[in-house]
Write an enzyme that holds these catalytic residues in place. Structure first.
Site, PDB file in Angstrom:
ATOM      1  N   TYR A 148       2.211   1.005   2.022  1.00 49.54           N
ATOM      2  CA  TYR A 148       1.532   0.872   0.885  1.00 49.54           C
ATOM      3  C   TYR A 148       1.134  -0.443   0.271  1.00 49.54           C
ATOM      4  CZ  TYR A 148       0.425   2.677  -4.038  1.00 49.54           C
ATOM      5  OH  TYR A 148      -0.105   2.903  -5.052  1.00 49.54           O
ATOM      6  N   ASP A 194     -15.072  12.801   1.986  1.00 42.80           N
ATOM      7  CA  ASP A 194     -14.241  11.973   2.978  1.00 42.80           C
ATOM      8  C   ASP A 194     -14.405  10.647   2.512  1.00 42.80           C
ATOM      9  OD1 ASP A 194     -12.602  10.519   4.620  1.00 42.80           O
ATOM     10  OD2 ASP A 194     -13.409  11.710   6.440  1.00 42.80           O
ATOM     11  N   LYS A 254      -2.497  -2.427  -0.291  1.00 47.96           N
ATOM     12  CA  LYS A 254      -2.437  -2.971  -1.517  1.00 47.96           C
ATOM     13  C   LYS A 254      -2.954  -4.579  -1.684  1.00 47.96           C
ATOM     14  CE  LYS A 254      -3.321   0.988  -3.499  1.00 47.96           C
ATOM     15  NZ  LYS A 254      -4.672   1.459  -3.930  1.00 47.96           N
ATOM     16  N   GLY A 301     -11.439  10.814  -5.077  1.00 48.41           N
ATOM     17  CA  GLY A 301     -10.130  11.064  -5.543  1.00 48.41           C
ATOM     18  C   GLY A 301     -10.073  11.744  -6.808  1.00 48.41           C
ATOM     19  N   ARG A 339     -10.692  17.838  -1.036  1.00 50.15           N
ATOM     20  CA  ARG A 339     -10.490  19.162  -1.141  1.00 50.15           C
ATOM     21  C   ARG A 339     -11.049  19.516  -2.587  1.00 50.15           C
ATOM     22  NH1 ARG A 339      -5.675  17.279  -0.158  1.00 50.15           N
ATOM     23  NH2 ARG A 339      -5.890  17.745   1.913  1.00 50.15           N
ATOM     24  N   ASP A 397     -13.915  14.611  -3.916  1.00 48.98           N
ATOM     25  CA  ASP A 397     -12.488  14.776  -3.264  1.00 48.98           C
ATOM     26  C   ASP A 397     -12.604  15.472  -1.909  1.00 48.98           C
ATOM     27  OD1 ASP A 397      -9.376  14.772  -2.752  1.00 48.98           O
ATOM     28  OD2 ASP A 397      -9.464  14.420  -4.919  1.00 48.98           O
ATOM     29  N   GLY A 443      -6.669  14.208  -7.691  1.00 48.11           N
ATOM     30  CA  GLY A 443      -5.081  13.650  -7.720  1.00 48.11           C
ATOM     31  C   GLY A 443      -4.652  13.251  -9.343  1.00 48.11           C
ATOM     32  N   GLN A 444      -3.594  12.657  -9.209  1.00 47.82           N
ATOM     33  CA  GLN A 444      -2.812  12.727 -10.363  1.00 47.82           C
ATOM     34  C   GLN A 444      -3.546  11.753 -11.463  1.00 47.82           C
ATOM     35  OE1 GLN A 444       0.388   9.691 -10.687  1.00 47.82           O
ATOM     36  NE2 GLN A 444       1.588  11.067 -12.284  1.00 47.82           N
TER      37      GLN A 444
HETATM   38  C1  AKB Z   1       4.074   4.873  -5.869  1.00 48.03           C
HETATM   39  O1  AKB Z   1       5.124   5.336  -6.356  1.00 48.03           O
HETATM   40  O2  AKB Z   1       3.762   4.880  -5.036  1.00 48.03           O
HETATM   41  C2  AKB Z   1       3.126   4.670  -6.932  1.00 48.03           C
HETATM   42  C3  AKB Z   1       2.762   3.242  -7.309  1.00 48.03           C
HETATM   43  C4  AKB Z   1       3.911   2.711  -8.253  1.00 48.03           C
HETATM   44  O3  AKB Z   1       1.969   2.801  -7.072  1.00 48.03           O
HETATM   45  N1  AKB Z   1       3.414   5.443  -8.184  1.00 48.03           N
END
Ligand code: AKB
Length: 313
Positions: free
Chosen positions: A143, A53, A147, A9, A37, A35, A12-13
């Site tokens: 998300y 991947d 996590k 990855g 791509r 990554d 990414g940011q």
């Molecule tokens: C998000 O906003 O999803 C992320 C995070 C706080 O994990 N930047």
């Protein structure tokens, strides 16, 4: 054994800036970027790159063996706002990629793992101010659930199989070099781009929504810091709370107005408001500070100044 790093990855940011910093510290040829791509021209030219991947175990294993990788930074993930639209895709990417690296370490094919967790592990029943390291955790987002589960598996693989996995709970991250994608805290980057271009910004979070945030250089310092610390100092193997600054859309708008007095803000909260409302406002990160010497440098004032200066250029 010689250190050889794989970043999964890398485009990414966080991955982009992490790759640059690791390459400058340890040598370009020792840091393999990967990554799904290709990334920016600068990243592609700065050292070895492989398409990968992160959910494909055999592809990852092959890459690890070919490049004799010793450490993996797994930065591929679907963030909170996108994950609410595609919850099962988010679960598959976020969990399968983690199991892939944990199993490579369990099989002694790699020595050390960095895996990012997030303030999203907390939920609406968590104390909002100075959120402790150990507290009620009932995440209500796809998300956050991935996590939180990931944290439990990291701890399990460490205790059960001796896997050297290290993790921090990132707050929202702010950088002028790379753009975030699909997060709830993304407004805190977008606002600077729009302030410079249009002198106005429409915030998708309400004026008073305070969230924990951090300037990217601090986040990169923490990421490499926890990986460089002697194993004995890493006492938490789920994930460390990590704090720096906390602000609301109103606070950041006032900070921008110090430099651009004409700047105007409007507030039109959307579905991301509910995500933000379930997260902490500030974080107690004393264990990271005590265990491996974490200290942040950038406050809101410095972040605003750096962002505006660099984006204007
Ligand atoms: C998000 O906003 O999803 C992320 C995070 C706080 O994990 N930047």
């Amino acid at each position: 054994m010689k250190k050889r790093i794989l970043i999964v990855g890398a485009c990414g940011q966080i991955g982009t800036e992490l790759t640059t910093e690791l390459r400058s510290r340890f040598g370009s040829h020792k840091v393999i970027a990967s990554d799904i791509r290709e990334g920016s021209e600068e990243l592609m030219r700065s050292g070895p790159f492989e398409i990968l991947d992160a959910t494909d175990y055999y592809a990852m294993e092959d890459l690890v063996m070919r490049h004799e990788i010793t450490e993996v930074y797994l930065m591929a993930a679907m963030l909170s706002a996108t994950a609410e639209k595609f919850p099962l895709k988010a679960w598959n990417l976020n969990m399968n990629s983690l199991f892939n690296v944990l199993n490579l370490a369990k099989e002694k094919k790699i020595e050390k793992i960095f895996w990012p967790s997030s303030i999203a592990v907390f939920g609406g029943t968590t104390p909002k101010k100075d959120t402790p390291q150990r507290t009620i955790m009932e995440p209500s987002t796809a998300y956050g659930i991935s996590k939180q589960t990931g944290e439990r598996w990291c701890e399990y693989y460490h205790h059960k199989y001796g896997v050297d996995v290290r993790s921090i709970r990132y707050p929202g991250l702010i950088s002028y070099k790379t753009l975030p994608g699909g997060g709830t805290t993304d407004y805190a980057v977008d606002i600077f781009h729009k302030a410079i271009k249009h002198n106005r910004y429409v915030s998708f979070l309400s004026a008073e929504t305070t969230l924990p945030m951090m300037y990217m250089d601090d986040a990169i310092k923490a990421t490499i810091g926890i990986m460089q610390a002697p194993a004995g100092q890493i006492k938490i193997r789920s994930s460390y709370n990590l704090g720096a600054i906390s602000f609301s859309p109103k606070d950041i708008s006032e900070s921008i107005q110090e430099h651009l007095p004409e700047f105007r803000m409007e507030y039109k909260p959307d579905f991301r408001q509910a995500i933000a409302d379930s997260w902490p406002q500030s974080i107690d990160d004393s264990e990271a500070r005590d265990d491996w010497g974490w200290a942040h440098e950038y406050d809101l004032e410095a972040t605003t100044r750096i962002m505006l200066e660099n984006l204007s250029n």
